[in-house]
Design a protein around this motif. Structure first.
Motif, short mmCIF file in Angstrom:
data_model
loop_
_atom_site.label_atom_id
_atom_site.label_comp_id
_atom_site.label_asym_id
_atom_site.label_seq_id
_atom_site.Cartn_x
_atom_site.Cartn_y
_atom_site.Cartn_z
N LYS A 64 -1.56 4.18 -1.65
CA LYS A 64 -2.91 4.07 -1.12
C LYS A 64 -2.86 4.30 0.55
N SER A 65 -4.12 4.27 0.79
CA SER A 65 -4.40 4.37 2.16
C SER A 65 -4.17 3.00 2.86
N GLU A 122 2.24 1.63 -3.40
CA GLU A 122 0.94 2.36 -4.39
C GLU A 122 0.52 3.64 -3.97
N ARG A 157 0.85 -1.17 0.05
CA ARG A 157 -0.09 0.07 -0.05
C ARG A 157 0.78 1.38 -0.02
N HIS A 213 -7.99 -0.49 5.89
CA HIS A 213 -8.44 -1.38 4.76
C HIS A 213 -9.41 -2.41 5.91
#
Length: 216
Positions: free
Chosen positions: A165-166, A163, A160, A169
């Motif tokens: 991204k947050s 990427e 993550r 999840h």
């Protein structure tokens, strides 16, 4: 001229854990017979790759998973505390139906902030240590490939992070099955992409595919 390097983040194989304990960083949790088969399968899968550097978490299950590939390629295993399992306040507890830890009111305070998370090591800290370990492995394997054997949450959070991204999840939706490979590609120092594969995927029983509560 580009300098392409791949760092494979490998999750360890299945662990012998009949009581369903969240074992986390606890010692003496070893691979099951199936876990050893998974490790051997991935070793065969990677045997023709240009792997020149190997790293593993200090926990027994990661060391055992790294061993078949290390022997096959005659590449020593470097133990790195930075790729260890995430710290977790539920370590040593069970999550079974009825008497599981989540049923007990005294444990609910640990669940107050799922975004940090409040029950364990902050996601940002996991990402930071994993990225440092990945960068060192990349530097050690310049122009070739490296393998880091770690655990589900650290591997997922590292992915993550790359990427961008947050980190927030649903644990049930992590794409990081037992003995899977999250392979990060670098051009020089620059991250350029990743692939995900499951060389031992056919060995994973469906009941284990989305299992995350064991501290894997």
């Amino acid at each position: 001229m580009s300098e392409r390097t791949i760092v494979h983040l490998m999750r360890h194989g299945e662990v012998e854990n009949p009581d369903g304990v969240l074992y986390g960083r606890l010692p003496e949790y070893f691979l099951s017979e199936l876990g050893h088969k998974m490790a051997e399968r991935v070793a065969d899968h990677l045997s023709k790759n240009e792997i020149v550097h190997m790293v593993a978490s200090p926990l027994e299950r990661a060391q055992q998973t790294a061993e078949p590939l290390s022997k096959l390629l005659e590449v020593p295993i470097h133990t790195d505390d930075r790729v260890i399992e995430a710290a977790n306040l539920f370590e040593g507890k069970t999550f079974g139906v009825g008497d599981g830890a989540l049923k007990r009111p005294q444990n609910w305070w640990m669940l107050r902030n799922p975004f940090r998370p409040s029950w364990g090591e902050p996601y940002k800290e996991i990402a930071a240590r994993m990225q440092l370990a990945v960068h060192d492995a990349r530097d050690a394997a310049r122009g070739h490939e490296a393998v880091i054997v770690s655990h589900q949450l650290p591997v997922w959070i590292a992915r993550r992070a790359y990427e961008k991204k947050s980190f927030i999840h649903d644990p049930r939706k992590r794409q990081c099955s037992l003995a899977s490979l999250t392979s990060l590609t670098f051009d020089g120092d620059e991250f350029v992409g990743f692939t995900y594969s499951e060389p031992a995927g056919d060995l994973i029983p469906e009941a284990l595919r989305n299992k995350f509560a064991g501290g894997a």
